[in-house]
Scaffold this motif. Structure first.
Motif, PDB file in Angstrom:
ATOM      1  N   GLU A 178       6.404 -97.670  83.730  1.00 19.63           N
ATOM      2  CA  GLU A 178       5.200 -98.409  83.375  1.00 19.63           C
ATOM      3  C   GLU A 178       4.935 -98.251  81.888  1.00 19.63           C
ATOM      4  O   GLU A 178       5.097 -97.162  81.323  1.00 19.63           O
ATOM      5  N   VAL A 179       4.536 -99.333  81.252  1.00 19.08           N
ATOM      6  CA  VAL A 179       4.140 -99.289  79.848  1.00 19.08           C
ATOM      7  C   VAL A 179       2.966-100.245  79.657  1.00 19.08           C
ATOM      8  O   VAL A 179       3.016-101.399  80.095  1.00 19.08           O
ATOM      9  N   ASN A 180       1.900 -99.746  79.070  1.00 19.29           N
ATOM     10  CA  ASN A 180       0.691-100.547  78.820  1.00 19.29           C
ATOM     11  C   ASN A 180       0.167-101.217  80.083  1.00 19.29           C
ATOM     12  O   ASN A 180      -0.277-102.375  80.065  1.00 19.29           O
ATOM     13  N   GLY A 181       0.245-100.502  81.210  1.00 21.98           N
ATOM     14  CA  GLY A 181      -0.284-101.022  82.464  1.00 21.98           C
ATOM     15  C   GLY A 181       0.620-101.987  83.201  1.00 21.98           C
ATOM     16  O   GLY A 181       0.287-102.437  84.301  1.00 21.98           O
ATOM     17  N   VAL A 182       1.756-102.312  82.619  1.00 26.53           N
ATOM     18  CA  VAL A 182       2.713-103.226  83.264  1.00 26.53           C
ATOM     19  C   VAL A 182       3.838-102.398  83.879  1.00 26.53           C
ATOM     20  O   VAL A 182       4.408-101.520  83.227  1.00 26.53           O
ATOM     21  N   LYS A 183       4.166-102.683  85.137  1.00 27.67           N
ATOM     22  CA  LYS A 183       5.189-101.936  85.857  1.00 27.67           C
ATOM     23  C   LYS A 183       6.519-102.688  85.860  1.00 27.67           C
ATOM     24  O   LYS A 183       6.544-103.921  85.878  1.00 27.67           O
ATOM     25  N   TYR A 184       7.612-101.911  85.878  1.00 19.82           N
ATOM     26  CA  TYR A 184       8.952-102.493  85.798  1.00 19.82           C
ATOM     27  C   TYR A 184       9.863-101.875  86.861  1.00 19.82           C
ATOM     28  O   TYR A 184       9.705-100.714  87.238  1.00 19.82           O
ATOM     29  N   GLU A 185      10.835-102.700  87.280  1.00 20.88           N
ATOM     30  CA  GLU A 185      11.776-102.244  88.306  1.00 20.88           C
ATOM     31  C   GLU A 185      12.936-101.449  87.728  1.00 20.88           C
ATOM     32  O   GLU A 185      13.709-100.847  88.461  1.00 20.88           O
ATOM     33  N   SER A 186      13.096-101.457  86.416  1.00 25.54           N
ATOM     34  CA  SER A 186      14.111-100.629  85.768  1.00 25.54           C
ATOM     35  C   SER A 186      13.534-100.060  84.483  1.00 25.54           C
ATOM     36  O   SER A 186      12.665-100.676  83.847  1.00 25.54           O
ATOM     37  N   LEU A 187      14.008 -98.888  84.103  1.00 22.90           N
ATOM     38  CA  LEU A 187      13.557 -98.275  82.863  1.00 22.90           C
ATOM     39  C   LEU A 187      13.978 -99.114  81.660  1.00 22.90           C
ATOM     40  O   LEU A 187      13.222 -99.254  80.696  1.00 22.90           O
ATOM     41  N   GLN A 188      15.185 -99.694  81.716  1.00 25.10           N
ATOM     42  CA  GLN A 188      15.648-100.496  80.593  1.00 25.10           C
ATOM     43  C   GLN A 188      14.765-101.716  80.373  1.00 25.10           C
ATOM     44  O   GLN A 188      14.495-102.094  79.226  1.00 25.10           O
ATOM     45  N   ALA A 191      11.580-101.868  80.935  1.00 24.99           N
ATOM     46  CA  ALA A 191      10.371-101.362  80.286  1.00 24.99           C
ATOM     47  C   ALA A 191      10.621-101.101  78.805  1.00 24.99           C
ATOM     48  O   ALA A 191       9.787-101.433  77.951  1.00 24.99           O
ATOM     49  N   ILE A 192      11.776-100.510  78.492  1.00 20.12           N
ATOM     50  CA  ILE A 192      12.132-100.244  77.097  1.00 20.12           C
ATOM     51  C   ILE A 192      12.245-101.542  76.308  1.00 20.12           C
ATOM     52  O   ILE A 192      11.757-101.658  75.181  1.00 20.12           O
ATOM     53  N   ASN A 193      12.884-102.536  76.910  1.00 21.71           N
ATOM     54  CA  ASN A 193      13.085-103.817  76.223  1.00 21.71           C
ATOM     55  C   ASN A 193      11.766-104.516  75.902  1.00 21.71           C
ATOM     56  O   ASN A 193      11.647-105.206  74.888  1.00 21.71           O
ATOM     57  N   ASP A 194      10.776-104.364  76.782  1.00 22.51           N
ATOM     58  CA  ASP A 194       9.499-105.048  76.586  1.00 22.51           C
ATOM     59  C   ASP A 194       8.511-104.239  75.750  1.00 22.51           C
ATOM     60  O   ASP A 194       7.493-104.778  75.306  1.00 22.51           O
ATOM     61  N   ALA A 195       8.789-102.958  75.549  1.00 25.87           N
ATOM     62  CA  ALA A 195       7.856-102.099  74.821  1.00 25.87           C
ATOM     63  C   ALA A 195       7.878-102.406  73.329  1.00 25.87           C
ATOM     64  O   ALA A 195       8.873-102.893  72.782  1.00 25.87           O
ATOM     65  N   SER A 196       6.773-102.095  72.680  1.00 30.06           N
ATOM     66  CA  SER A 196       6.657-102.241  71.231  1.00 30.06           C
ATOM     67  C   SER A 196       6.657-100.872  70.574  1.00 30.06           C
ATOM     68  O   SER A 196       6.390 -99.851  71.219  1.00 30.06           O
ATOM     69  N   ALA A 197       6.946-100.847  69.283  1.00 26.33           N
ATOM     70  CA  ALA A 197       6.979 -99.590  68.548  1.00 26.33           C
ATOM     71  C   ALA A 197       5.680 -98.816  68.740  1.00 26.33           C
ATOM     72  O   ALA A 197       4.588 -99.378  68.645  1.00 26.33           O
ATOM     73  N   GLY A 198       5.815 -97.526  69.057  1.00 27.05           N
ATOM     74  CA  GLY A 198       4.655 -96.676  69.265  1.00 27.05           C
ATOM     75  C   GLY A 198       4.225 -96.545  70.710  1.00 27.05           C
ATOM     76  O   GLY A 198       3.373 -95.707  71.036  1.00 27.05           O
ATOM     77  N   ASP A 199       4.787 -97.364  71.603  1.00 29.72           N
ATOM     78  CA  ASP A 199       4.407 -97.317  73.015  1.00 29.72           C
ATOM     79  C   ASP A 199       4.973 -96.081  73.708  1.00 29.72           C
ATOM     80  O   ASP A 199       5.991 -95.521  73.299  1.00 29.72           O
ATOM     81  N   THR A 200       4.299 -95.701  74.785  1.00 30.95           N
ATOM     82  CA  THR A 200       4.782 -94.644  75.675  1.00 30.95           C
ATOM     83  C   THR A 200       5.161 -95.257  77.008  1.00 30.95           C
ATOM     84  O   THR A 200       4.362 -95.979  77.618  1.00 30.95           O
ATOM     85  N   ILE A 201       6.370 -94.979  77.448  1.00 27.06           N
ATOM     86  CA  ILE A 201       6.864 -95.475  78.731  1.00 27.06           C
ATOM     87  C   ILE A 201       6.842 -94.312  79.716  1.00 27.06           C
ATOM     88  O   ILE A 201       7.417 -93.253  79.454  1.00 27.06           O
ATOM     89  N   LYS A 202       6.196 -94.509  80.839  1.00 27.07           N
ATOM     90  CA  LYS A 202       6.036 -93.444  81.830  1.00 27.07           C
ATOM     91  C   LYS A 202       6.873 -93.743  83.071  1.00 27.07           C
ATOM     92  O   LYS A 202       6.838 -94.861  83.604  1.00 27.07           O
ATOM     93  N   LEU A 203       7.632 -92.746  83.516  1.00 23.88           N
ATOM     94  CA  LEU A 203       8.388 -92.905  84.762  1.00 23.88           C
ATOM     95  C   LEU A 203       7.442 -92.784  85.950  1.00 23.88           C
ATOM     96  O   LEU A 203       6.540 -91.930  85.971  1.00 23.88           O
ATOM     97  N   LEU A 204       7.662 -93.622  86.953  1.00 27.06           N
ATOM     98  CA  LEU A 204       6.837 -93.621  88.162  1.00 27.06           C
ATOM     99  C   LEU A 204       7.551 -92.996  89.345  1.00 27.06           C
ATOM    100  O   LEU A 204       6.918 -92.643  90.343  1.00 27.06           O
ATOM    101  N   THR A 205       8.871 -92.895  89.238  1.00 24.44           N
ATOM    102  CA  THR A 205       9.670 -92.322  90.319  1.00 24.44           C
ATOM    103  C   THR A 205      10.979 -91.824  89.730  1.00 24.44           C
ATOM    104  O   THR A 205      11.238 -91.992  88.538  1.00 24.44           O
ATOM    105  N   ASP A 206      11.820 -91.197  90.545  1.00 22.91           N
ATOM    106  CA  ASP A 206      13.130 -90.763  90.072  1.00 22.91           C
ATOM    107  C   ASP A 206      13.971 -91.982  89.698  1.00 22.91           C
ATOM    108  O   ASP A 206      13.865 -93.039  90.332  1.00 22.91           O
TER     109      ASP A 206
END
Length: 334
Positions: free
Chosen positions: A121-131, A133-148
């Motif tokens: 999850e990043v900025n309240g938006v959830k993703y099915e893959s970490l990649q 989330a990384i691709n959609d994130a902007s500089a300075g964002d924090t990406i949080k894992l929700l599961t293994d």
């Protein structure tokens, strides 16, 4: 119509539904319908609606737990708005769903609806893959894992990955492919059972890894390759473990892990409260140029300097607090 031999033939119909022909259910007959809508209304949960003619420009919406068999007929779009609804159709059939947090999957010739599994999850938006989330994130964002997570990912932006105590299996590649001179933080991740390094960097400004554990990684914990200027590792436990050799792997059941921290190019590294066990080369420095290494309250199996002939610099070590190093050595290569 009844063919008189225990079989039934549907005539003058666009679709049919199989029904019991007798009260005991010993015979099944095909009941034909003049329109798909009539067949759909007649089909009860668990029944199959089989098409007999093309519906090329039609949008068919399924809102109950029935199966649609296209039976080789062309059809426009199918909307599955019930988690029990399925469609038998070719792989190129357009099938969608409007059910929130669900998606359509295709397996063994059949479409069905399954719940999405969000891993980050990043900025309240959830993703099915970490990649993703990384691709959609902007500089300075924090990406949080929700599961293994089991995935290899590439980070090329100034980002923070917060594992939130979840397990990660794979490699986090941190590079400069976006020419951002990335500053990346990775924290609260449990790296487990990887076949390469947990983290690999290439041409970035700095990498910080903190509050992480690394267990059973075939090549090791951190490989800071070409020009990783600043490396900070805090509160990290590395256990090389013993995992089976796989194709391309680096150790077998009779050996321990290879590298804890393998550093090639850079300027300054700080290790604080770092423990490395079952690792052949704890801190392994390829001496292409001078570096400063700060160690505070660390327990490391070994520190080894690999000198390159004609390109070596002075390696400066600064120790603070209580540090334990199993072995300190240097060697040279051409």
């Amino acid at each position: 119509k009844n063919n008189g031999d225990g079989t039934w033939t549907v005539v003058n119909a666009v679709a049919y539904v199989e029904e019991k022909a007798t009260s005991t259910g010993s015979t099944i007959r095909k009941v034909g319908y003049a329109t798909f809508e009539d067949a759909y209304k007649a089909a009860t949960e668990g029944k199959t609606i089989t098409l007999l003619v093309d519906h090329s420009d039609v949008v068919i919406t399924i809102e109950k737990a029935v199966k649609l068999d296209t039976n080789g007929c062309a059809i426009g779009t199918v909307v599955l708005d019930n988690v029990g609804a399925t469609v038998i159709a070719p792989a190129d059939q357009n099938v969608i769903t409007n059910i929130a947090d669900h998606k359509v999957v295709y397996e063994n010739g059949e479409y069905s609806v399954v719940a999405k599994v969000y891993v980050a999850e990043v900025n309240g938006v959830k993703y099915e893959s970490l990649q993703e989330a990384i691709n959609d994130a902007s500089a300075g964002d924090t990406i949080k894992l929700l599961t293994d997570v089991t995935e290899d990912v590439t980070i090329s932006e100034n980002l923070t990955i917060d594992g939130a105590g979840k397990n990660f299996t794979g490699t986090m590649y941190v590079d400069n492919s976006k020419k951002t001179n990335a500053v990346v933080t990775i924290k609260n991740v449990n790296f487990v059972n990887g076949t390469y390094y947990a983290v690999k960097t290439d041409r970035i400004n700095s990498i910080t890894v903190e509050n992480c554990t690394v267990m059973n990684y075939a090549w090791g914990f951190l490989y800071a390759n070409t020009t990783t200027t600043t490396v900070v590792v805090k509160n990290v436990t590395v256990d090389g473990g013993t995992i089976n050799l796989i194709s391309g792997g680096h150790k077998d059941t009779n050996t321990v892990g290879n590298y804890g921290f393998h550093w090639v190019y850079g300027t300054t590294a700080t290790l604080e409260n770092v423990t490395m066990t079952n690792v052949t080369y704890g801190l392994y420095i390829q001496n292409y140029a001078g570096k400063t290494i700060n160690l505070k309250n660390c327990e490391i199996t070994s520190i080894e300097i690999w000198e390159r002939s004609g390109k070596s610099g002075v390696q400066t070590f600064k120790f603070e607090g209580a540090n334990t190093v199993g072995k300190f050595s240097a060697s040279q290569y051409a």
